[in-house]
Design a protein around this motif. Structure first.
Motif, mmCIF file in Angstrom:
data_model
loop_
_atom_site.group_PDB
_atom_site.id
_atom_site.type_symbol
_atom_site.label_atom_id
_atom_site.label_comp_id
_atom_site.label_asym_id
_atom_site.label_seq_id
_atom_site.Cartn_x
_atom_site.Cartn_y
_atom_site.Cartn_z
ATOM 1 N N MET A 104 -33.279 19.189 -55.027
ATOM 2 C CA MET A 104 -33.239 19.097 -56.460
ATOM 3 C C MET A 104 -32.237 20.318 -56.546
ATOM 4 S SD MET A 104 -33.758 17.301 -58.918
ATOM 5 C CE MET A 104 -34.489 17.237 -60.346
ATOM 6 N N PRO A 105 -32.336 21.328 -56.222
ATOM 7 C CA PRO A 105 -31.535 22.562 -56.473
ATOM 8 C C PRO A 105 -30.070 22.345 -56.179
ATOM 9 C CG PRO A 105 -33.310 23.153 -55.066
ATOM 10 C CD PRO A 105 -33.331 21.895 -55.036
ATOM 11 N N ILE A 106 -29.653 21.419 -55.140
ATOM 12 C CA ILE A 106 -28.274 21.230 -54.841
ATOM 13 C C ILE A 106 -27.797 20.471 -55.967
ATOM 14 C CG2 ILE A 106 -26.812 19.968 -53.406
ATOM 15 C CD1 ILE A 106 -28.674 20.406 -51.171
ATOM 16 N N PHE A 107 -28.435 19.614 -56.721
ATOM 17 C CA PHE A 107 -27.856 19.120 -57.983
ATOM 18 C C PHE A 107 -27.685 20.038 -58.941
ATOM 19 C CE2 PHE A 107 -28.789 17.417 -62.171
ATOM 20 C CZ PHE A 107 -27.857 16.435 -62.273
ATOM 21 N N TRP A 108 -28.576 21.111 -59.093
ATOM 22 C CA TRP A 108 -28.257 21.892 -60.222
ATOM 23 C C TRP A 108 -27.212 22.947 -59.849
ATOM 24 C CZ3 TRP A 108 -29.763 20.813 -64.867
ATOM 25 C CH2 TRP A 108 -31.097 20.048 -64.741
ATOM 26 N N LEU A 109 -26.828 23.159 -58.940
ATOM 27 C CA LEU A 109 -25.687 23.983 -58.225
ATOM 28 C C LEU A 109 -24.357 23.387 -58.361
ATOM 29 C CD1 LEU A 109 -24.781 26.400 -56.609
ATOM 30 C CD2 LEU A 109 -25.021 25.186 -54.596
ATOM 31 N N TRP A 110 -24.396 21.781 -58.141
ATOM 32 C CA TRP A 110 -23.377 21.073 -58.176
ATOM 33 C C TRP A 110 -22.910 20.973 -59.775
ATOM 34 C CZ3 TRP A 110 -22.350 16.499 -60.998
ATOM 35 C CH2 TRP A 110 -21.080 15.979 -60.657
ATOM 36 N N LEU A 111 -24.091 20.856 -60.642
ATOM 37 C CA LEU A 111 -23.635 20.719 -61.968
ATOM 38 C C LEU A 111 -23.130 22.032 -62.576
ATOM 39 C CD1 LEU A 111 -23.938 18.993 -64.710
ATOM 40 C CD2 LEU A 111 -26.376 20.008 -65.160
ATOM 41 N N LEU A 112 -23.783 23.173 -62.187
ATOM 42 C CA LEU A 112 -23.248 24.494 -62.692
ATOM 43 C C LEU A 112 -21.595 24.523 -61.969
ATOM 44 C CD1 LEU A 112 -23.544 27.138 -63.988
ATOM 45 C CD2 LEU A 112 -24.270 27.918 -61.680
ATOM 46 N N LEU A 113 -21.414 24.276 -60.948
ATOM 47 C CA LEU A 113 -20.038 24.336 -60.633
ATOM 48 C C LEU A 113 -18.989 23.476 -61.126
ATOM 49 C CD1 LEU A 113 -20.569 25.075 -56.710
ATOM 50 C CD2 LEU A 113 -19.986 26.763 -58.525
ATOM 51 N N SER A 114 -19.586 22.243 -61.430
ATOM 52 C CA SER A 114 -18.571 21.230 -62.074
ATOM 53 C C SER A 114 -18.219 21.666 -63.595
ATOM 54 C CB SER A 114 -19.033 19.954 -61.936
ATOM 55 O OG SER A 114 -20.319 19.744 -62.834
ATOM 56 N N LEU A 115 -19.204 22.616 -64.287
ATOM 57 C CA LEU A 115 -19.027 22.911 -65.633
ATOM 58 C C LEU A 115 -17.841 23.899 -65.629
ATOM 59 C CD1 LEU A 115 -22.397 22.051 -67.040
ATOM 60 C CD2 LEU A 115 -20.275 20.897 -67.242
ATOM 61 N N LEU A 116 -18.097 24.956 -64.458
ATOM 62 C CA LEU A 116 -17.334 26.126 -64.884
ATOM 63 C C LEU A 116 -15.837 25.855 -64.374
ATOM 64 C CD1 LEU A 116 -19.700 28.701 -62.579
ATOM 65 C CD2 LEU A 116 -19.398 28.560 -65.070
ATOM 66 N N PRO A 117 -14.833 26.434 -65.100
ATOM 67 C CA PRO A 117 -13.535 26.201 -65.099
ATOM 68 C C PRO A 117 -13.152 26.909 -63.622
ATOM 69 C CG PRO A 117 -13.682 27.623 -66.779
ATOM 70 C CD PRO A 117 -15.125 27.213 -66.304
ATOM 71 N N TYR A 118 -12.412 26.165 -63.084
ATOM 72 C CA TYR A 118 -11.717 26.788 -61.470
ATOM 73 C C TYR A 118 -10.292 27.258 -61.735
ATOM 74 C CZ TYR A 118 -9.723 22.239 -60.730
ATOM 75 O OH TYR A 118 -9.061 20.985 -60.871
ATOM 76 N N GLN A 119 -9.626 26.602 -62.795
ATOM 77 C CA GLN A 119 -8.156 27.199 -62.960
ATOM 78 C C GLN A 119 -8.020 27.473 -64.219
ATOM 79 O OE1 GLN A 119 -5.634 24.357 -61.271
ATOM 80 N NE2 GLN A 119 -3.823 25.427 -61.866
ATOM 81 N N ILE A 120 -7.240 28.444 -64.391
ATOM 82 C CA ILE A 120 -6.858 28.852 -65.967
ATOM 83 C C ILE A 120 -5.459 29.134 -65.971
ATOM 84 C CG2 ILE A 120 -6.811 30.634 -67.758
ATOM 85 C CD1 ILE A 120 -9.793 31.135 -66.757
ATOM 86 N N GLU A 121 -4.524 28.373 -66.794
ATOM 87 C CA GLU A 121 -3.186 28.463 -66.714
ATOM 88 C C GLU A 121 -2.579 28.736 -68.147
ATOM 89 O OE1 GLU A 121 -1.846 24.305 -66.058
ATOM 90 O OE2 GLU A 121 -2.319 24.443 -64.047
ATOM 91 N N ARG A 122 -1.946 29.837 -68.262
ATOM 92 C CA ARG A 122 -1.304 30.326 -69.475
ATOM 93 C C ARG A 122 0.249 30.275 -69.344
ATOM 94 N NH1 ARG A 122 -5.134 35.744 -70.038
ATOM 95 N NH2 ARG A 122 -6.971 34.535 -70.288
ATOM 96 N N GLN A 123 0.902 29.828 -70.409
ATOM 97 C CA GLN A 123 2.460 30.035 -70.530
ATOM 98 C C GLN A 123 2.646 30.370 -71.772
ATOM 99 O OE1 GLN A 123 3.982 25.934 -70.453
ATOM 100 N NE2 GLN A 123 5.858 26.344 -70.115
ATOM 101 N N LYS A 124 3.360 31.423 -71.731
ATOM 102 C CA LYS A 124 4.072 32.035 -72.996
ATOM 103 C C LYS A 124 5.368 32.078 -73.025
ATOM 104 C CE LYS A 124 2.085 35.937 -75.498
ATOM 105 N NZ LYS A 124 1.444 37.182 -75.424
ATOM 106 N N LYS A 125 5.868 31.518 -74.002
ATOM 107 C CA LYS A 125 7.406 31.605 -74.400
ATOM 108 C C LYS A 125 7.704 32.018 -75.804
ATOM 109 C CE LYS A 125 8.679 28.206 -70.963
ATOM 110 N NZ LYS A 125 9.480 26.825 -70.551
ATOM 111 N N ARG A 126 8.989 32.015 -76.277
ATOM 112 C CA ARG A 126 9.260 32.426 -77.325
ATOM 113 C C ARG A 126 8.467 31.790 -78.648
ATOM 114 N NH1 ARG A 126 14.710 31.115 -80.648
ATOM 115 N NH2 ARG A 126 14.256 32.862 -82.333
ATOM 116 N N ASN A 127 8.550 30.536 -78.817
ATOM 117 C CA ASN A 127 7.921 29.590 -79.762
ATOM 118 C C ASN A 127 6.695 28.859 -79.105
ATOM 119 O OD1 ASN A 127 9.670 30.573 -81.750
ATOM 120 N ND2 ASN A 127 11.060 29.066 -81.153
ATOM 121 N N LEU A 128 6.434 28.976 -78.216
ATOM 122 C CA LEU A 128 5.245 28.199 -77.493
ATOM 123 C C LEU A 128 4.312 28.956 -76.713
ATOM 124 C CD1 LEU A 128 4.176 25.187 -76.525
ATOM 125 C CD2 LEU A 128 5.694 25.797 -74.505
#
Length: 88
Positions: A1-25
């Motif tokens: 049962m603890p593996i399920f909660w660990l999997w759920l927690l890991l699947s809800l946390l973001p693993y990648q953050i992308e930022r793109q900044k340009k002149r008008n975007l």
């Protein structure tokens, strides 16, 4: 049962953050195993989206499974027809 909660927690946390900044975007995207969130600002207009990519993946899998079943059924029908024609 603890593996399920660990999997759920890991699947809800973001693993990648992308930022793109340009002149008008400005674009900001968070990616996680179960979801994706995108925020975009272009010329003082804002847009955001939230999606569940795994639902698209499941629907693609179901389409492939249906196609495979149809092909296999057709092959079996043709094999049975040939076998019956050889026996008669």
């Amino acid at each position: 049962m603890p593996i399920f909660w660990l999997w759920l927690l890991l699947s809800l946390l973001p693993y990648q953050i992308e930022r793109q900044k340009k002149r008008n975007l400005y674009s900001f995207t968070l990616l996680a195993l179960l979801w994706q969130f995108t925020f975009t600002r272009r010329n003082k207009r804002y847009h955001w989206s939230f999606s569940l990519p795994w639902i698209k993946h499941l629907s693609r899998l179901q389409s492939v499974r249906t196609l495979f079943t149809q092909v296999m059924t057709k092959m079996i029908q043709e094999a049975v027809n040939k076998l019956l024609s050889l026996l008669t």
